[in-house]
Design a protein around this motif. Structure first.
Motif, short mmCIF file in Angstrom:
data_model
loop_
_atom_site.label_atom_id
_atom_site.label_comp_id
_atom_site.label_asym_id
_atom_site.label_seq_id
_atom_site.Cartn_x
_atom_site.Cartn_y
_atom_site.Cartn_z
N GLY A 162 0.82 -1.22 0.00
CA GLY A 162 0.00 0.00 0.00
C GLY A 162 0.85 1.26 0.00
O GLY A 162 0.55 2.23 -0.72
N TYR A 176 0.86 3.97 -3.04
CA TYR A 176 0.55 5.38 -2.78
C TYR A 176 1.69 6.28 -3.24
O TYR A 176 1.46 7.33 -3.83
N PHE A 189 1.51 6.55 -6.92
CA PHE A 189 0.41 7.45 -7.29
C PHE A 189 0.83 8.91 -7.15
O PHE A 189 0.54 9.73 -8.02
#
Length: 74
Positions: A16, A20, A23
């Motif tokens: 995760g 992130y 992103f």
């Protein structure tokens, strides 16, 4: 909670964080998705390998794991 579960929870948090970060750097969502799937597979394989119990031989030592392949000829 088993050590397998703890390992996988930690690996999911790790994935995760990487997703992130990708992103925020502007990576395309398709590449992020592919990376997440690949890392999840690697995490599952490594968690299985690290938390696998060893076979104990009758004399109390750790037994060597061997693989035998048989071939049926017709």
């Amino acid at each position: 909670m088993s050590s397998f579960s703890i390992y996988m929870i930690g690996f999911v948090v790790f994935i995760g964080g990487l997703a992130y970060g990708a992103f925020l750097l502007g990576a395309p969502p398709t590449y992020i998705g592919v990376g997440v799937i690949i890392l999840a597979g690697i995490g599952l394989m490594s968690a299985t390998r690290r938390t696998r119990t060893r076979d104990i031989s009758p004399d109390g030592g750790v037994a060597q794991t061997t693989t035998t392949t048989t071939r049926n000829e017709v």
